[in-house]
Each structure stands twice: as structure tokens, then as C-alpha cells.
Design a protein around this motif. Sequence first.
Motif: not given
Length: 193
Positions: A1-9, A29-30, A35-40, A184-187
Motif C-alpha cells: 500500500m502506498k500513500a502520496i501526501i500533497l503537503l500544502g504548507t 500510517l506506517e 508506505e508514505c511519500e510526502i511531496i512538499r 491509519a486503521e481506517s485506511f
Amino acid sequence: MKAIILLGTLKEKGTSNTQVLTEFAVSYLEKQDIECEIIRLAEHNIVNGTYTDMGAGDDWPGIYEKVVAADILLFATPIWWNSHSSELQRAIERLDEVYDIINAGEDSPLDGKLGGVIITGDSDGVEHVTGNIANFFCSLGITVPAYSSLGVIWEGHGKDKKTTKANLLKYYKKEYAQDAEAMAESFAKFAGK
């Protein structure tokens, strides 16, 4: 499982409240083998427009490929004047071509993905921003499962507060560990893990 996180700071570099809350959520989540990748987003040249590819020098096509390849898409944003950040809005506008694909009668390239929201602010607005993003996700075929938002409104997020990362994490662990774990458990549950 892979999550992409678009970080809008809005900050191109350095620590932000939203980044710290995102890293906090990622730690949960981990634990669910996601697996997570944060894209700033502020670190990338994402040109204005409503198409996936706006030409040379545009970083969005590469980000979009990662979004399409992921199982989970998370938007992480601070609240500014009761709305999500301008960095996140640019990503939303660039995803508009997905809606064009749907309107043309084709399947959404995001169909069946799971979506969620991570939000920071120092006053109210979490429900409003979460609702807008959930509506956007649903319009693109992204499923928004129960407990898929983590919103923290706290005076320690104030623009001039300069709350340290250690103090942010201490506060999140004390007040929001249960919420992050539920997310995390819900996902994991909705993804059939």
C-alpha cells in the motif's frame, strides 16, 4: 500500500505546523504497513493551469504520475481565512483534467483510490475545508472512508507563535494520537489489509 501526501504548507523550507502533523500521521500510517511519500508542493514548480501537462519546466506531470500510482491520496494543508492553502488549490486545479476525463465518459484514473485530509490551524474551519476536499475527492472517484481526516485547531499553530517541533509533537501525541491511529486503521481496513 502506498500513500502520496500533497503537503500544502506555504513554506518552501523549514518546519511548518502542517509538516509536523503530517509526519505525526505518517508514523501511524506506517504502523499499518502503508508506505508514505510526502511531496512538499512549495518546493516544486507547479505552473498555473487546469491540465495535467502545461509544458516545459512544469513539475506537476511527475507528481501526477505518483498520485495515479498510489493507493491513498492525502491532502495536508494549513487553514488560511477558512480555506485550504493556495499551494493545495493549485494542485486541485491541476487535477481538473481528471474531471474532464470523467465528463467525456471515461473511467477516472483515480477511481477506487482512498482519500483523506490533514489540517492545521489556529481557529475554526476544519469542517469547512474537510467538506470541500471530500466533495472534490468524491467528484474524481476517490473514496473518502470514515475517520480519514485529522484536523488540529490549536492556538499553538498561530502565525507568530513559533512553537517548536518538539512541542508540536508533544501536543499531538497527548491530544491526537487516538485520532491518528483511527485514521491509519481506517485506511488499512478500507484497503482490505
